[in-house]
Design an enzyme around this catalytic site. Structure first.
Site, PDB file in Angstrom:
ATOM      1  N   ARG A  40      53.811  45.179  35.209  1.00  0.00           N
ATOM      2  CA  ARG A  40      54.230  45.739  36.496  1.00  0.00           C
ATOM      3  C   ARG A  40      55.556  46.492  36.367  1.00  0.00           C
ATOM      4  O   ARG A  40      55.777  47.471  37.091  1.00  0.00           O
ATOM      5  CB  ARG A  40      54.343  44.616  37.534  1.00  0.00           C
ATOM      6  CG  ARG A  40      52.988  44.164  38.059  1.00  0.00           C
ATOM      7  CD  ARG A  40      53.102  43.030  39.029  1.00  0.00           C
ATOM      8  NE  ARG A  40      51.821  42.769  39.696  1.00  0.00           N
ATOM      9  CZ  ARG A  40      51.540  41.670  40.376  1.00  0.00           C
ATOM     10  NH1 ARG A  40      52.453  40.714  40.492  1.00  0.00           N
ATOM     11  NH2 ARG A  40      50.372  41.522  40.935  1.00  0.00           N
ATOM     12  N   LYS A 202      37.543  30.511  42.879  1.00  0.00           N
ATOM     13  CA  LYS A 202      36.884  30.060  44.101  1.00  0.00           C
ATOM     14  C   LYS A 202      36.086  31.157  44.805  1.00  0.00           C
ATOM     15  O   LYS A 202      36.562  32.287  44.950  1.00  0.00           O
ATOM     16  CB  LYS A 202      37.929  29.509  45.073  1.00  0.00           C
ATOM     17  CG  LYS A 202      38.661  28.275  44.564  1.00  0.00           C
ATOM     18  CD  LYS A 202      39.662  27.792  45.598  1.00  0.00           C
ATOM     19  CE  LYS A 202      40.388  26.531  45.135  1.00  0.00           C
ATOM     20  NZ  LYS A 202      41.361  26.052  46.146  1.00  0.00           N
ATOM     21  N   GLY A 353      45.909  41.551  39.076  1.00  0.00           N
ATOM     22  CA  GLY A 353      45.996  40.107  38.963  1.00  0.00           C
ATOM     23  C   GLY A 353      45.655  39.594  37.586  1.00  0.00           C
ATOM     24  O   GLY A 353      46.083  40.142  36.565  1.00  0.00           O
ATOM     25  N   GLY A 377      45.498  41.291  45.096  1.00  0.00           N
ATOM     26  CA  GLY A 377      45.247  40.974  46.498  1.00  0.00           C
ATOM     27  C   GLY A 377      45.127  42.212  47.357  1.00  0.00           C
ATOM     28  O   GLY A 377      44.242  42.309  48.222  1.00  0.00           O
TER      29      GLY A 377
END
Length: 398
Positions: A40, A202, A353, A377
């Protein structure tokens, strides 16, 4: 949406003008506060360098982690300032929040300390955020320009992302602009076949993006911990693997689309450890007490066939616990398949991510992909059709 190029080319440019830049410098640190992945920071360099090279007085804001009670030495941006300075080839001074800016010459770059050390940055109360934004504007002067270049935070209504953009002349940095353009390609009319690869832990974390993308994709490949809830929805036993029992019914409904492809074999272990005993078994043969931690070689090959036939590919989420060597082959195989497809002319997007971290950790050159997002996100919310406050404010829609 006005862009960095617009700012650099307007009137007399930015020579001698203060420019406040919101970057995303939220990088991982080890216990010794050494940066373990500077992706980043490197992604932020082109915009900062362009402004500095044009003679601007560049003031950068960014966050690191989630401070709970004000300043925390473990979350100081000091190592980030050092690494940014190395990449820019000039020192970057770190300025404590609430302190005046040091004397700056044209081309200088300073970095404000972790912007989240002030709780008002992330406050839900509009007045609290506004008050903090007013202080940031007072620091740089109301004739300063604002460049939003932290795509990883544009999905959050935060003072340094949203409220400041309402008070200074706002521009989209090169990173934000490229991210939005790429994601609009995916949500517009992508070249087909269009394959999406989703992993991670998840189903609940990815449910909204699955529901948003499924009608428009040709194939959705599911790996990672989330695949076991889908396998349970097919009636398979998953042993001690990660399972969201409350999502089994939803997964069963999603499978009715006929577009979702699941693993046929998995790597299981008797413990969550790099030293665990491991086996590769068909998904019908996961025994009690064993947990799945990666997709198996047959699944990698099947996924690679689908990826190789695609012309547009979006990937978000690892196929297994790639940080542990015995469970990295699934992610490596899928990443390599995407890289090979890209070399063959496909358009590929790695959705930030853990996926972006995996690419770097596994040593696959980043230029083997069409685009690697810096904001996992934010990318997912954009693809879900959610309005991103930090983008809306740049477009004058906030």
């Amino acid at each position: 949406m006005r862009t960095l190029d617009d700012l650099l080319n307007e009137g007399e440019g930015v020579q001698g003008r203060t420019v406040l830049v919101r970057s995303d410098l939220n990088v991982p640190l080890d216990d010794d506060r050494t940066i373990t992945d500077d992706g980043r920071i490197r992604a932020s360099v082109p915009t900062i360098s362009a402004l500095s090279g044009a003679g601007a007085l560049v003031v950068v804001t960014a966050h690191l982690g989630r401070p709970k009670n004000g300043p925390d030495e473990k979350l100081s941006l000091a190592p980030v300032a050092d690494r940014l300075g190395e990449l820019l080839g000039a020192p970057v001074r770190l300025v404590e929040l609430g302190k005046p800016l040091p004397s700056m010459a044209a081309g200088d770059v300073v970095l404000l300390e972790n912007i989240r050390f002030d709780a008002r940055e992330t406050a839900k109360d509009d007045a609290e955020r506004a008050a903090f934004a007013d202080e940031l504007v007072a620091l740089v002067g109301d004739d300063a320009a604002f460049v939003s270049d932290g795509f990883g935070v544009v999905h959050r209504k935060q003072a340094s992302v949203y409220d400041v953009a309402q008070r200074l002349d706002p521009y989209a940095g090169g990173l934000v602009l490229s991210e939005v353009e790429v994601l609009r390609t995916l949500t517009g009319d992508p070249e087909r076949p269009y394959a999406v690869v989703l992993g991670g832990s998840k189903v609940s974390d990815k449910l909204a993006v699955i529901e948003a993308l499924l009608p428009g994709v040709d194939t959705l490949l599911v790996g990672g911990g989330m695949c076991f809830t889908f396998l349970a929805a097919q009636g398979h036993g998953v042993g001690s693997s990660l399972l969201e029992a409350d999502q089994v019914g939803t997964c069963r409904t999603l499978l009715e689309s006929g577009k979702i492809v699941l693993p046929s074999d998995v790597v299981v272990a008797d413990a969550f450890s790099a030293d665990a005993t491991t086996r590769t078994v068909p998904v019908t043969g996961i025994e009690d007490g064993w947990l799945g931690l990666d997709i198996g070689p047959e699944s990698v090959a099947a996924f690679a066939d689908r990826i190789g036939a695609a012309r547009t590919i979006f990937w978000n989420g690892p196929m297994g616990v790639f940080e542990l060597a015995p469970f990295a082959d699934g992610t490596r195989g899928v990443a390599q398949a995407i890289a090979d497809a890209t070399a063959g002319g496909a358009f590929s997007v790695v959705g930030g991510g853990d996926s972006a971290a995996a690419v770097r950790a596994l040593g696959i050159p980043e230029d083997r992909f069409s685009h690697i997002s810096t904001g996992g996100g934010a990318s997912l919310e954009f693809l879900e059709g959610v309005t991103l406050p930090g983008v809306a404010v740049l477009e004058g829609d906030a």
